[in-house]
Scaffold this motif. Structure first.
Motif, PDB file in Angstrom:
ATOM      1  N   ASP B 125      -9.771   1.963   0.519  1.00 54.85           N
ATOM      2  CA  ASP B 125      -9.275   0.796  -0.200  1.00 54.85           C
ATOM      3  C   ASP B 125      -8.964   1.235  -1.621  1.00 54.85           C
ATOM      4  O   ASP B 125      -9.803   1.172  -2.510  1.00 54.85           O
ATOM      5  CB  ASP B 125     -10.310  -0.326  -0.189  1.00 54.85           C
ATOM      6  CG  ASP B 125      -9.843  -1.491  -1.055  1.00 54.85           C
ATOM      7  OD1 ASP B 125      -8.634  -1.552  -1.367  1.00 54.85           O
ATOM      8  OD2 ASP B 125     -10.682  -2.329  -1.425  1.00 54.85           O
ATOM      9  N   LYS B 155     -10.646  -0.573   8.683  1.00 54.87           N
ATOM     10  CA  LYS B 155      -9.331  -1.120   9.018  1.00 54.87           C
ATOM     11  C   LYS B 155      -9.306  -2.625   8.773  1.00 54.87           C
ATOM     12  O   LYS B 155      -8.642  -3.372   9.490  1.00 54.87           O
ATOM     13  CB  LYS B 155      -8.936  -0.770  10.460  1.00 54.87           C
ATOM     14  CG  LYS B 155      -9.864  -1.302  11.543  1.00 54.87           C
ATOM     15  CD  LYS B 155      -9.216  -1.090  12.904  1.00 54.87           C
ATOM     16  CE  LYS B 155     -10.023  -1.758  13.995  1.00 54.87           C
ATOM     17  NZ  LYS B 155      -9.395  -1.653  15.323  1.00 54.87           N
ATOM     18  N   GLY B 156     -10.007  -3.046   7.731  1.00 51.87           N
ATOM     19  CA  GLY B 156     -10.045  -4.464   7.380  1.00 51.87           C
ATOM     20  C   GLY B 156      -8.663  -4.985   7.049  1.00 51.87           C
ATOM     21  O   GLY B 156      -7.804  -4.252   6.559  1.00 51.87           O
ATOM     22  N   ARG B 157      -8.444  -6.275   7.349  1.00 52.20           N
ATOM     23  CA  ARG B 157      -7.154  -6.901   7.047  1.00 52.20           C
ATOM     24  C   ARG B 157      -7.080  -7.308   5.584  1.00 52.20           C
ATOM     25  O   ARG B 157      -6.087  -7.084   4.909  1.00 52.20           O
ATOM     26  CB  ARG B 157      -6.968  -8.141   7.914  1.00 52.20           C
ATOM     27  CG  ARG B 157      -6.839  -7.835   9.388  1.00 52.20           C
ATOM     28  CD  ARG B 157      -6.903  -9.088  10.240  1.00 52.20           C
ATOM     29  NE  ARG B 157      -6.979  -8.737  11.645  1.00 52.20           N
ATOM     30  CZ  ARG B 157      -5.917  -8.565  12.434  1.00 52.20           C
ATOM     31  NH1 ARG B 157      -4.721  -8.733  11.966  1.00 52.20           N
ATOM     32  NH2 ARG B 157      -6.075  -8.228  13.692  1.00 52.20           N
ATOM     33  N   TYR B 158      -8.138  -7.954   5.112  1.00 56.33           N
ATOM     34  CA  TYR B 158      -8.146  -8.425   3.724  1.00 56.33           C
ATOM     35  C   TYR B 158      -9.581  -8.744   3.357  1.00 56.33           C
ATOM     36  O   TYR B 158     -10.462  -8.819   4.221  1.00 56.33           O
ATOM     37  CB  TYR B 158      -7.253  -9.651   3.544  1.00 56.33           C
ATOM     38  CG  TYR B 158      -7.641 -10.814   4.415  1.00 56.33           C
ATOM     39  CD1 TYR B 158      -8.570 -11.761   3.985  1.00 56.33           C
ATOM     40  CD2 TYR B 158      -7.092 -10.978   5.692  1.00 56.33           C
ATOM     41  CE1 TYR B 158      -8.933 -12.824   4.788  1.00 56.33           C
ATOM     42  CE2 TYR B 158      -7.450 -12.042   6.501  1.00 56.33           C
ATOM     43  CZ  TYR B 158      -8.369 -12.957   6.039  1.00 56.33           C
ATOM     44  OH  TYR B 158      -8.735 -14.012   6.826  1.00 56.33           O
ATOM     45  N   LYS B 166      -7.362 -10.182  -1.211  1.00 52.95           N
ATOM     46  CA  LYS B 166      -6.648  -8.922  -1.432  1.00 52.95           C
ATOM     47  C   LYS B 166      -6.421  -8.235  -0.090  1.00 52.95           C
ATOM     48  O   LYS B 166      -7.289  -8.258   0.776  1.00 52.95           O
ATOM     49  CB  LYS B 166      -7.504  -7.968  -2.299  1.00 52.95           C
ATOM     50  CG  LYS B 166      -7.926  -8.519  -3.643  1.00 52.95           C
ATOM     51  CD  LYS B 166      -6.823  -8.415  -4.673  1.00 52.95           C
ATOM     52  CE  LYS B 166      -7.173  -9.186  -5.937  1.00 52.95           C
ATOM     53  NZ  LYS B 166      -8.134  -8.474  -6.788  1.00 52.95           N
ATOM     54  N   LEU B 167      -5.264  -7.588   0.036  1.00 53.32           N
ATOM     55  CA  LEU B 167      -5.005  -6.765   1.214  1.00 53.32           C
ATOM     56  C   LEU B 167      -6.015  -5.635   1.264  1.00 53.32           C
ATOM     57  O   LEU B 167      -6.260  -4.958   0.265  1.00 53.32           O
ATOM     58  CB  LEU B 167      -3.592  -6.170   1.156  1.00 53.32           C
ATOM     59  CG  LEU B 167      -2.434  -7.137   1.364  1.00 53.32           C
ATOM     60  CD1 LEU B 167      -1.113  -6.446   1.026  1.00 53.32           C
ATOM     61  CD2 LEU B 167      -2.406  -7.642   2.799  1.00 53.32           C
ATOM     62  N   GLY B 170      -6.769  -1.682   5.949  1.00 51.78           N
ATOM     63  CA  GLY B 170      -6.132  -1.740   7.266  1.00 51.78           C
ATOM     64  C   GLY B 170      -4.648  -2.045   7.194  1.00 51.78           C
ATOM     65  O   GLY B 170      -3.859  -1.550   8.010  1.00 51.78           O
ATOM     66  N   ALA B 171      -4.255  -2.861   6.225  1.00 51.43           N
ATOM     67  CA  ALA B 171      -2.841  -3.212   6.091  1.00 51.43           C
ATOM     68  C   ALA B 171      -2.030  -1.961   5.721  1.00 51.43           C
ATOM     69  O   ALA B 171      -0.964  -1.709   6.295  1.00 51.43           O
ATOM     70  CB  ALA B 171      -2.667  -4.297   5.033  1.00 51.43           C
ATOM     71  N   TYR B 172      -2.558  -1.167   4.807  1.00 53.39           N
ATOM     72  CA  TYR B 172      -1.853   0.051   4.398  1.00 53.39           C
ATOM     73  C   TYR B 172      -1.905   1.107   5.502  1.00 53.39           C
ATOM     74  O   TYR B 172      -0.971   1.889   5.686  1.00 53.39           O
ATOM     75  CB  TYR B 172      -2.412   0.558   3.069  1.00 53.39           C
ATOM     76  CG  TYR B 172      -2.127  -0.417   1.951  1.00 53.39           C
ATOM     77  CD1 TYR B 172      -0.892  -0.422   1.320  1.00 53.39           C
ATOM     78  CD2 TYR B 172      -3.062  -1.379   1.568  1.00 53.39           C
ATOM     79  CE1 TYR B 172      -0.595  -1.331   0.325  1.00 53.39           C
ATOM     80  CE2 TYR B 172      -2.776  -2.298   0.582  1.00 53.39           C
ATOM     81  CZ  TYR B 172      -1.547  -2.278  -0.049  1.00 53.39           C
ATOM     82  OH  TYR B 172      -1.251  -3.196  -1.026  1.00 53.39           O
ATOM     83  N   MET B 173      -3.004   1.124   6.241  1.00 57.83           N
ATOM     84  CA  MET B 173      -3.095   2.001   7.414  1.00 57.83           C
ATOM     85  C   MET B 173      -1.968   1.679   8.395  1.00 57.83           C
ATOM     86  O   MET B 173      -1.298   2.587   8.909  1.00 57.83           O
ATOM     87  CB  MET B 173      -4.461   1.798   8.078  1.00 57.83           C
ATOM     88  CG  MET B 173      -4.666   2.552   9.362  1.00 57.83           C
ATOM     89  SD  MET B 173      -6.186   2.021  10.225  1.00 57.83           S
ATOM     90  CE  MET B 173      -5.569   0.638  11.201  1.00 57.83           C
ATOM     91  N   LYS B 174      -1.748   0.389   8.653  1.00 53.45           N
ATOM     92  CA  LYS B 174      -0.697  -0.007   9.594  1.00 53.45           C
ATOM     93  C   LYS B 174       0.676   0.414   9.082  1.00 53.45           C
ATOM     94  O   LYS B 174       1.550   0.800   9.868  1.00 53.45           O
ATOM     95  CB  LYS B 174      -0.728  -1.516   9.818  1.00 53.45           C
ATOM     96  CG  LYS B 174      -1.901  -1.984  10.637  1.00 53.45           C
ATOM     97  CD  LYS B 174      -1.767  -1.567  12.102  1.00 53.45           C
ATOM     98  CE  LYS B 174      -3.034  -1.864  12.882  1.00 53.45           C
ATOM     99  NZ  LYS B 174      -2.953  -1.400  14.274  1.00 53.45           N
ATOM    100  N   ALA B 175       0.894   0.300   7.780  1.00 54.90           N
ATOM    101  CA  ALA B 175       2.180   0.703   7.200  1.00 54.90           C
ATOM    102  C   ALA B 175       2.441   2.188   7.474  1.00 54.90           C
ATOM    103  O   ALA B 175       3.530   2.573   7.911  1.00 54.90           O
ATOM    104  CB  ALA B 175       2.198   0.418   5.700  1.00 54.90           C
ATOM    105  N   LEU B 176       1.436   3.021   7.232  1.00 54.31           N
ATOM    106  CA  LEU B 176       1.618   4.472   7.439  1.00 54.31           C
ATOM    107  C   LEU B 176       1.681   4.808   8.925  1.00 54.31           C
ATOM    108  O   LEU B 176       2.445   5.695   9.325  1.00 54.31           O
ATOM    109  CB  LEU B 176       0.492   5.252   6.747  1.00 54.31           C
ATOM    110  CG  LEU B 176       0.532   5.204   5.215  1.00 54.31           C
ATOM    111  CD1 LEU B 176      -0.713   5.853   4.614  1.00 54.31           C
ATOM    112  CD2 LEU B 176       1.789   5.896   4.674  1.00 54.31           C
ATOM    113  N   TYR B 178       2.939   2.964  11.259  1.00 55.87           N
ATOM    114  CA  TYR B 178       4.269   2.584  11.736  1.00 55.87           C
ATOM    115  C   TYR B 178       5.325   3.573  11.233  1.00 55.87           C
ATOM    116  O   TYR B 178       6.180   4.025  12.002  1.00 55.87           O
ATOM    117  CB  TYR B 178       4.585   1.178  11.243  1.00 55.87           C
ATOM    118  CG  TYR B 178       5.968   0.688  11.608  1.00 55.87           C
ATOM    119  CD1 TYR B 178       6.283   0.344  12.915  1.00 55.87           C
ATOM    120  CD2 TYR B 178       6.960   0.559  10.639  1.00 55.87           C
ATOM    121  CE1 TYR B 178       7.553  -0.118  13.250  1.00 55.87           C
ATOM    122  CE2 TYR B 178       8.228   0.091  10.961  1.00 55.87           C
ATOM    123  CZ  TYR B 178       8.515  -0.236  12.268  1.00 55.87           C
ATOM    124  OH  TYR B 178       9.770  -0.695  12.586  1.00 55.87           O
TER     125      TYR B 178
END
Lengths: 268, 268
Positions: B125, B155-158, B166-167, B170-176, B178
């Motif tokens: 994070d 891998k938390g969402r927020y 706050k994001l 996990g959100a940034y993990m998903k971005a990378l 993808y």
């Protein structure tokens, strides 16, 4: 005639991707790809129809066309199909008031749209506007909606600029989708409705059109799903591993746009 | 005895999530949740074992514990199971040299790890370090690897801070994931191996342990998959809609940690 290009005899119109096909983009404004400006002139001279079909969301169509013309491309605003105008039509139809997380230079495309008290988020390739604060703001708006609506201008993974690869809007779309447990609605390639708009503006039916692009999924896969032929150029974001893509197989490969136009014009 | 809490008679050790259970985090350092410091003292006095099981990656365990102690929590460094030390063990075992995209204050946890010529990316994070430039840099390193390895600390969402949601990582993990078309390896909750480490440090088998947390998926779902009981507190990031989660059902709900400890101690 080139083997494997027999279908090109039926072609009456070309849809061209722009970044990676006409020019390589970059912070410096970009560099035209050798032979592409001449190829555009040859398409016009041949009587074939021509439409640019782009997921470009870093500029209004007007300024985008100014940039292309300055690089030597003989193109008009009406010849550009881009996500922001398509998104504006969708917003108006559905009474949606967007919070915009987009590039500063795209904002004028939404001038006529009511943006007060947002009930959806529109995500574009915001580039430097993809800050931690802006992403948190878009997230908070979405998670606070009874039924979050996220409209994404494209879902590209990444693109190439002159100073290297950059994460595209699709990566940030996935971040927000995951955080909010929602699915975005994609406006832009490879959405079928977007290709259908481009074909309508091109003015030929899908079986007489060919898409030429550097993105195996957004350009080639999307166009083929609309019944068009699709050619991948080995410029822009093309990578050799694209030729082993598990799901998408272009109708042909070419080294660049100039070669594609050469071959297509030979078939006519 | 409270209905539905019969299982609590077997409890010999408690795993506690920290943010949202002991305190609400925030840019100002955070605010203790009423009754939680007293609840920790009561656990200790009861003879039950206690371990904190956190996905906290914004600080070393040492500074994290200093902060908790300053808020009145009687906790030692050995009582904290956190992702960064677990990631360091994994990196050493596999000869991985990380590029770190983490919070500045976490970097000392990786002091002993060779970070030259990276062959993986470790994502935590990173908060304000989640800049467009840093995300592009991590992406370029990954896409340039023959076999990209992305290790994500949770891998938390927020999560909720005192100034809003706050994001999470996990959100940034998903971005990378993808952008690179890969799957990250998650170190931290809800990974089974991470809960097993926490149980080993707690020193009781899963059937004698209960996890208390505010995250329906990471805390409750993860612990239950390891054979533990799990209680969700209605503090922190808890939202009423969690009670209709399609897959995870806690063994009990409580208003806060103090209530959970009250009830568990009554069962003994």
């Amino acid at each position: 005639a080139m083997a494997g290009w027999g279908w090109a005899r039926a072609v009456r119109g070309l849809l061209l991707d722009v970044s990676g096909v006409l020019y390589d983009s970059g912070a410096d404004g970009g560099v035209p790809i050798a032979g592409s400006a001449e190829a555009v002139r040859r398409i016009k001279a041949s009587g074939l129809k021509l439409q640019l079909c782009t997921n470009e969301t870093q500029a209004t169509r007007e300024s985008f066309v100014r940039k292309l013309r300055a690089m030597g491309f003989d193109i008009s605003v009406a010849q550009v199909t881009a996500p922001a105008p398509a998104a504006c039509r969708l917003l108006s139809q559905r009474g949606l008031r967007p919070h915009l997380l987009v590039h500063d230079d795209l904002i004028p495309e939404f001038a006529e749209i009511d943006k007060t008290n947002p009930n959806c988020v529109v995500l574009g390739d915001a580039a430097e506007n993809f800050t931690y604060a802006n992403l948190n703001e878009a997230f908070r708006l979405l998670i606070g909606m009874e039924k979050p609506v996220l409209i994404s201008l494209g879902k590209g993974r990444y693109y190439k600029e002159t100073d290297g690869l950059k994460l595209d809007v699709g990566a940030y779309m996935k971040a927000l989708e995951y955080a909010c447990d929602i699915q975005a609605e994609v406006v832009g390639k490879p959405a079928k409705r977007f290709f259908e708009s481009a074909l309508a503006e091109l003015g030929v039916p899908p079986e007489q059109a060919v898409m030429i692009g550097d993105d195996i999924v957004s350009d080639v896969g999307g166009a083929q799903q609309c019944g068009m032929r699709a050619v991948q150029v080995r410029t822009g974001k093309y990578r050799p591993s694209d030729e082993n893509h598990p799901e998408v197989k272009p109708d042909a490969y070419v080294n660049n746009l100039a070669e594609a136009v050469d071959i297509i014009l030979q078939q006519l």
